[in-house]
Design an enzyme around this catalytic site. Structure first.
Site, mmCIF file in Angstrom:
data_model
loop_
_atom_site.group_PDB
_atom_site.id
_atom_site.type_symbol
_atom_site.label_atom_id
_atom_site.label_comp_id
_atom_site.label_asym_id
_atom_site.label_seq_id
_atom_site.Cartn_x
_atom_site.Cartn_y
_atom_site.Cartn_z
ATOM 1 N N CYS A 2 0.823 -1.206 0.000
ATOM 2 C CA CYS A 2 0.000 0.000 0.000
ATOM 3 C C CYS A 2 0.864 1.265 0.000
ATOM 4 C CB CYS A 2 -0.879 0.034 1.234
ATOM 5 S SG CYS A 2 -1.787 -1.487 1.498
ATOM 6 N N ARG A 27 4.857 0.108 -6.223
ATOM 7 C CA ARG A 27 4.816 -0.683 -4.994
ATOM 8 C C ARG A 27 3.856 -1.862 -5.112
ATOM 9 N NH1 ARG A 27 6.413 1.700 -0.179
ATOM 10 N NH2 ARG A 27 4.725 0.649 0.899
ATOM 11 N N TRP A 74 -3.134 -2.761 -1.381
ATOM 12 C CA TRP A 74 -2.722 -4.122 -1.738
ATOM 13 C C TRP A 74 -3.465 -5.011 -0.755
ATOM 14 C CZ3 TRP A 74 0.204 -8.258 0.339
ATOM 15 C CH2 TRP A 74 0.776 -9.127 -0.587
ATOM 16 N N ASN A 100 -1.670 1.707 6.111
ATOM 17 C CA ASN A 100 -0.820 0.598 5.665
ATOM 18 C C ASN A 100 -0.554 -0.266 6.885
ATOM 19 O OD1 ASN A 100 -0.651 1.936 3.281
ATOM 20 N ND2 ASN A 100 1.509 2.503 3.460
ATOM 21 N N GLY A 101 -0.571 -1.583 6.703
ATOM 22 C CA GLY A 101 -0.278 -2.480 7.822
ATOM 23 C C GLY A 101 -1.444 -3.409 8.081
ATOM 24 N N GLU A 488 19.882 -15.084 -8.898
ATOM 25 C CA GLU A 488 19.264 -13.794 -9.204
ATOM 26 C C GLU A 488 18.698 -13.788 -10.627
ATOM 27 O OE1 GLU A 488 18.152 -11.357 -7.760
ATOM 28 O OE2 GLU A 488 18.193 -9.641 -9.122
ATOM 29 N N LYS A 492 14.786 -13.043 -11.431
ATOM 30 C CA LYS A 492 14.336 -11.963 -12.332
ATOM 31 C C LYS A 492 13.357 -12.514 -13.359
ATOM 32 C CE LYS A 492 15.044 -9.079 -10.669
ATOM 33 N NZ LYS A 492 15.704 -8.914 -9.438
ATOM 34 N N GLU A 495 9.970 -13.459 -11.739
ATOM 35 C CA GLU A 495 9.187 -12.311 -11.270
ATOM 36 C C GLU A 495 8.426 -11.601 -12.377
ATOM 37 O OE1 GLU A 495 12.403 -9.992 -9.314
ATOM 38 O OE2 GLU A 495 10.904 -9.737 -7.750
ATOM 39 N N HIS A 511 23.276 -33.891 -9.264
ATOM 40 C CA HIS A 511 22.643 -34.496 -8.077
ATOM 41 C C HIS A 511 21.125 -34.376 -8.121
ATOM 42 C CE1 HIS A 511 26.516 -35.170 -6.255
ATOM 43 N NE2 HIS A 511 26.837 -33.903 -6.493
ATOM 44 N N LYS A 610 6.787 -3.648 -4.281
ATOM 45 C CA LYS A 610 8.167 -3.165 -4.234
ATOM 46 C C LYS A 610 8.739 -3.267 -2.824
ATOM 47 C CE LYS A 610 11.872 -1.396 -5.942
ATOM 48 N NZ LYS A 610 12.725 -2.344 -6.674
HETATM 49 C C1 AGP Z 1 13.538 -8.130 -6.246
HETATM 50 O O1 AGP Z 1 13.445 -8.142 -7.622
HETATM 51 C C2 AGP Z 1 12.327 -8.369 -5.521
HETATM 52 N N1 AGP Z 1 11.207 -7.679 -5.973
HETATM 53 C C3 AGP Z 1 12.400 -8.686 -4.046
HETATM 54 O O2 AGP Z 1 12.947 -9.956 -3.971
HETATM 55 C C4 AGP Z 1 13.189 -7.712 -3.126
HETATM 56 O O3 AGP Z 1 14.550 -7.795 -3.418
HETATM 57 C C5 AGP Z 1 12.920 -8.090 -1.668
HETATM 58 O O4 AGP Z 1 11.550 -7.944 -1.394
HETATM 59 C C6 AGP Z 1 13.742 -7.293 -0.682
HETATM 60 O O5 AGP Z 1 13.490 -5.930 -0.768
HETATM 61 P P1 AGP Z 1 14.399 -4.867 -0.020
HETATM 62 O O6 AGP Z 1 15.757 -4.929 -0.649
HETATM 63 O O7 AGP Z 1 13.718 -3.565 -0.234
HETATM 64 O O8 AGP Z 1 14.462 -5.266 1.413
#
Ligand code: AGP
Length: 615
Positions: A2, A27, A74, A100-101, A488, A492, A495, A511, A610
């Site tokens: 949010c 976000r 959200w 938010n929360g 990573e 990517k 995601e 393995h 985000k």
């Molecule tokens: C990265 O592409 C992600 N969207 C996610 O894994 C992100 O890195 C993770 O939520 C941690 O976020 P931060 O670095 O703001 O703590």
């Protein structure tokens, strides 16, 4: 997750709030709403889906006024629907709230309020807050918005960011922060003030910000602000001048923020290094870490805590810190750390890596470290964020605002930060010969140029993806310091393109995962010219022997690899320790181009946010 924007001044609040919410779209959200105070009437507009729907709704039924609040939601409690979108209004129509929360005790509060005759209009936990405020206002001797909000806030369990507007208090907004449900920043302008959960929302209007801390309540008007603790004690908080410029928060000539942020990396890596590397003496300066030589020598281990991409960055950093500073490093998920009984004490350092500085799991891991008296550091991109403020020392990434949900430039900048940290610790602890320190510092000085040359491979990657975007599964293999890059690369792709992908240490392929390899399984192998090159070649051969389609990421000038792999992406020769920074770039591009070809929403992938401010 949010997002919140609030405005009080003399300009048209609707456009300021809607534009601010637009900047928070990254976000992740599923509905949005605004409430404005027009003379003595509160007007609310809400809609599900993208912000453009809310904008249309406001065009059809305009709202007027020079103060208001807005929210992108959200969903946690209750489906994404207009009646569940914020702002929520009190029974008497006098109060509106965005939040938010998660109100952990909302069921109990809902029962209590229902017994008082309150009729709920949504399935959200948030709605209890606005009814509590109304109730405390009715019971108060004189109307005082701050006081009724404070009393309501004290009833809530969990972490919260709340903003309240009331027609009984024109010209005034009240904001509360409890725990780590995202930040609450007050933006200070000329005869106008702002509230935002994230800096980019208000960056075009002001760069002078005050960040609320846990259990703070702020009252703002167009010309003033006042902060107290929830216990009623006055608080004086320092205002920060944020260096991010608003231009870096727009896409410019790029189609997506993610693409822009991939291309930002030559500059962002330069900014991460700037001011930290003394080129003349090839020495590192990290004054914000607040670390003395004596403390550095006393440390006997370091635990890195982080989530997602930041966690993978920590895995790269482990190589740096163990190799240069001779300090044992463990890397743990922020979301797991507090659910065991980690062995740390005052001779341990805990390093939190977090782009947003607001990831609730990482912040909880920091709290655990604080309780156990470890030295607490953070690497953050969002200046003024909670992770920066609660740490004993910090290193900023200086990558500029990262808007795309898929993290790119923050990843490379946080790796560079850890390289600087490792070299700095080595300096203080005397764990590396001086010539080696100087060589490593020099290598770092050449990194921006290598990044810039790597960015030239974009066309090559785009061409390759015309074939690759149809596959359903991918395997990413790497070894040693580039194993985290395989993780990573897979993250990517998952995601933003929704293709299943796994990252594996190449030596583990035989393995288990080798069973999956056939002509439907592209295998991306990171096979740079380093000590593990021969081993990677043999993994490539094993994958080829099973019919896999191999895409090799190789060092420029490597002819052999072209005869082994189906496709080759070349990156410039880079000192092995810094190779993860260049190796990840073609993988970011690969994920980007595949997602674009598949028509996916690159900057706001489904279900993702985000900054993850709920557990
Ligand atoms: C990265 O592409 C992600 N969207 C996610 O894994 C992100 O890195 C993770 O939520 C941690 O976020 P931060 O670095 O703001 O703590």
């Amino acid at each position: 997750m949010c997002g919140i924007v609030g405005y009080v001044g003399s300009r048209d609040a609707a456009s300021i709030i809607l534009d601010g919410l637009q900047r928070l779209e990254y976000r992740g959200y599923d509905s949005a709403g605004i409430a404005l105070l027009d003379q003595d009437q509160i007007q609310i507009r809400r809609d599900v889906g993208k912000l453009s729907n809310l904008r249309r709704c406001v065009e059809d039924r305009p709202v007027y006024g020079s103060m208001g609040i807005g929210h992108t939601r959200w969903a946690t409690h209750g489906v994404p629907a207009e009646h569940n979108a914020h702002p929520h209004i009190s029974m008497d129509g006098d109060y509106v709230v965005v939040h938010n929360g998660i109100v952990e005790n909302y069921l109990e509060l809902r029962d209590e309020l229902s017994a008082e005759g309150i009729v709920f209009k949504s399935e959200t936990d948030t709605e209890v807050i606005v009814h509590l405020i109304e109730l405390y206002a009715q019971n108060g001797a004189a109307h005082n918005l701050t006081e009724s909000t404070r009393k309501a806030a004290l009833r809530l369990r969990g972490a919260h960011a709340i903003v309240v507007l009331s027609k009984r208090s024109p010209g005034k907004l009240v904001a509360v922060r409890i725990g780590n449900a995202g930040g609450v920043a007050l933006g200070l302008g000329e005869n106008e003030n702002y509230i935002a959960s994230d800096i980019p929302a208000i960056l075009e209007h002001t760069r002078r910000l005050v960040f609320l801390e846990n259990r703070h309540i702020a009252t703002i008007t167009a010309t003033d602000y006042e902060i107290q603790t929830l216990d009623g004690d006055p608080v004086a908080l320092e205002a920060h001048d944020i260096a991010w410029d608003p231009v870096s928060a727009v896409k410019g000539e790029h189609k997506h923020f993610m693409q822009k942020e991939i291309f930002d990396q030559a500059r962002s890596v330069t900014d991460t290094i700037a001011g930290r590397l003394d080129f003349e003496h090839q020495r590192i300066q990290l004054p914000e870490l607040n670390l003395s030589e004596e403390q550095a020598r006393r440390l006997n281990r370091l635990v890195t805590v982080a989530c997602g991409t930041s966690y993978y960055s920590g895995l790269v950093g482990k190589f740096y810190i163990e190799h240069m500073a001779k300090l044992h490093v463990e890397v743990d998920y922020g979301s797991e750390y507090r659910y065991r009984d980690p062995i740390i004490d005052s001779s341990s350092a805990v390093l939190a890596i977090t782009q947003s500085g607001e990831t609730v799991d990482t912040l909880a891991a920091m709290e655990e470290a604080r309780d156990k008296e470890a030295v607490l550091w953070s690497i953050v991109n969002a200046v003024g964020s909670q992770a920066m403020r609660v740490a004993d020392g910090y290193i900023t990434m200086n990558a500029g605002p990262e808007i795309g949900v898929a993290s790119t430039k923050a990843f490379t900048s946080s790796i560079v930060d850890q390289y600087l940290l490792a070299l700095y610790l080595a300096q203080l602890r005397g764990t590396l010969p001086i010539e080696t320190q100087q060589q490593y510092a020099l290598d770092l000085a050449h990194l921006p140029d290598l990044v810039s040359r790597t960015l030239e491979c974009d066309d090559m990657v785009a061409e390759l993806t015309s074939e690759l975007h149809q596959y359903r599964d991918f395997l990413f293999l790497g070894r040693g310091i580039n194993y985290p890059i395989a993780l990573e690369g897979a993250l990517k792709l998952k995601e933003i393109s929704y293709i299943h992908a796994e990252g594996y240490p190449a030596g583990e392929m035989k393995h288990g995962p080798i069973a999956l390899i056939d002509e439907n399984m592209p295998v991306l192998a990171i096979a740079l010219k380093d000590d593990l090159y021969d081993k990677m070649i043999s993994q490539i051969e094993q994958a080829k022997a099973r019919g896999g389609i191999v895409i090799a990421l190789a060092t420029e000038g490597d002819r052999l690899i072209a005869s082994k792999a189906d496709h080759v992406l070349y990156v410039p020769e880079t000192p092995p320790l810094l190779s993860p920074v260049v190796a990840v770039i073609p993988l970011q591009m690969l994920a980007y181009h595949i997602a674009v070809k598949r028509g996916a929403d690159v900057d706001q992938p489904r279900n993702l946010a985000k900054s993850v401010t709920v557990e």
